[in-house]
Design an enzyme around this catalytic site. Structure first.
Site, PDB file in Angstrom:
ATOM      1  N   GLU A 131      44.871  14.242   3.681  1.00  0.00           N
ATOM      2  CA  GLU A 131      45.256  13.618   2.365  1.00  0.00           C
ATOM      3  C   GLU A 131      44.422  14.178   1.069  1.00  0.00           C
ATOM      4  O   GLU A 131      43.146  13.790   1.074  1.00  0.00           O
ATOM      5  CB  GLU A 131      45.070  12.232   2.247  1.00  0.00           C
ATOM      6  CG  GLU A 131      46.079  11.224   2.956  1.00  0.00           C
ATOM      7  CD  GLU A 131      45.828   9.931   2.272  1.00  0.00           C
ATOM      8  OE1 GLU A 131      47.139   9.330   2.280  1.00  0.00           O
ATOM      9  OE2 GLU A 131      45.025   9.099   2.018  1.00  0.00           O
ATOM     10  N   HIS A 178      39.066   6.682   4.799  1.00  0.00           N
ATOM     11  CA  HIS A 178      40.164   7.112   3.774  1.00  0.00           C
ATOM     12  C   HIS A 178      39.355   7.623   2.534  1.00  0.00           C
ATOM     13  O   HIS A 178      38.002   6.937   2.352  1.00  0.00           O
ATOM     14  CB  HIS A 178      40.940   5.759   3.313  1.00  0.00           C
ATOM     15  CG  HIS A 178      41.911   5.947   2.383  1.00  0.00           C
ATOM     16  ND1 HIS A 178      41.569   6.261   0.887  1.00  0.00           N
ATOM     17  CD2 HIS A 178      43.298   6.129   2.294  1.00  0.00           C
ATOM     18  CE1 HIS A 178      42.769   6.261   0.251  1.00  0.00           C
ATOM     19  NE2 HIS A 178      43.823   6.572   1.129  1.00  0.00           N
TER      20      HIS A 178
HETATM   21  P1  PGA Z   1      49.618   7.137  -2.727  1.00  0.00           P
HETATM   22  O1  PGA Z   1      48.416   6.993  -1.932  1.00  0.00           O
HETATM   23  O2  PGA Z   1      50.850   7.635  -1.937  1.00  0.00           O
HETATM   24  O3  PGA Z   1      49.542   6.110  -3.456  1.00  0.00           O
HETATM   25  O4  PGA Z   1      49.219   8.583  -3.537  1.00  0.00           O
HETATM   26  C1  PGA Z   1      48.375   7.494  -0.403  1.00  0.00           C
HETATM   27  C2  PGA Z   1      46.927   6.885   0.207  1.00  0.00           C
HETATM   28  O5  PGA Z   1      45.893   6.892  -0.562  1.00  0.00           O
HETATM   29  O6  PGA Z   1      46.894   6.594   1.358  1.00  0.00           O
END
Ligand code: PGA
Length: 231
Positions: free
Chosen positions: A146, A87
């Site tokens: 992401e 992540h």
């Molecule tokens: P968020 O985070 O939905 O608060 O933008 C997503 C993540 O970091 O997995």
């Protein structure tokens, strides 16, 4: 459709109880909650029908002298079936790199934990460079696209941009591809229209059980519609 909640370093025993009491899981949806590992055992032990438990990270090592680490073997023993890997917050605050991600993927696969590898790039041209280290894992690893610029900011790429990137990731060979970054109960209505989308990774909005339930129901509805379109 997968709906994955990432609590990050948030939550409490109270939230665990609220969550397990209120979560509603339609049959057609794979719901995975990635609470902090210390809460995972508690949630997994509730055996909520249809609810799967994930971790946010795990050790790149097998059991041994690695103080502070939680291993894939331990996660599996406690009923954790999925694990987020690399992540962007692990990269930013713990300096995790590609080599770490690969070792962690191997640990997860060895211990029957499905890796959900988080990746980011803005440009389709960067896909080859970003994905090539993971080429040998295309059939076993799920990808969560992401963009860092979308995490916790409320600013998402357009659905067309997301679709192009998810399609390129699939063309590379990965089978299941999620989108994450500021997913909420409102924008999920647009996101589910993206044809290449297999699910969403939800951070902030997963901490509110009602909102998370709404996201799940919207995803379940999308699947029913997709089904009826083809039959
Ligand atoms: P968020 O985070 O939905 O608060 O933008 C997503 C993540 O970091 O997995």
């Amino acid at each position: 459709m997968f709906v994955v909640g990432n609590w990050k370093a948030n939550g409490s025993m109270q939230l665990c109880d609220e969550f397990v009491n209120a979560i509603v899981i339609p049959e057609s949806t794979d719901v995975i909650v990635c609470a902090p590992s210390i809460y995972s055992q508690y949630i997994a032990a509730k055996h909520i029908p249809g609810l799967k438990v994930g971790a946010q990270d795990c050790s790149k090592f097998d059991n041994g002298a690695y103080t502070g680490n939680i291993t894939a073997r331990m996660l599996h023993e406690l009923g954790v079936q999925y694990c987020l890997i690399n992540h962007s917050e692990r990269i930013k605050y713990h300096n995790e790199g590609v080599e770490d991600a690969i070792s962690t993927i191997i640990q997860c696969l060895t211990h029957s934990v499905v890796p959900i590898l988080c990746i980011d790039f803005n440009d389709v041209d960067a896909i080859e460079a970003t994905l090539s280290p993971y080429q040998s894992f295309v059939s076993e690893v799920m990808i969560a696209y992401e963009p860092v610029s979308a995490i916790g900011t409320g600013v998402q790429p357009s659905c067309d941009e997301i679709h192009n990137i998810l399609t390129s990731i699939k063309n590379y060979g990965f089978k299941k591809v999620l989108y994450g970054g500021s997913v909420n109960k409102v924008n999920i209505n647009e996101l589910i229209k993206i044809k290449s989308l297999d699910g969403v990774l939800v951070g902030g909005a997963s901490l509110n059980v009602n909102e998370f339930n709404q996201i799940i129901q919207t995803c379940a509805g999308a699947q029913t519609n997709a089904y009826s379109k083809h039959h």
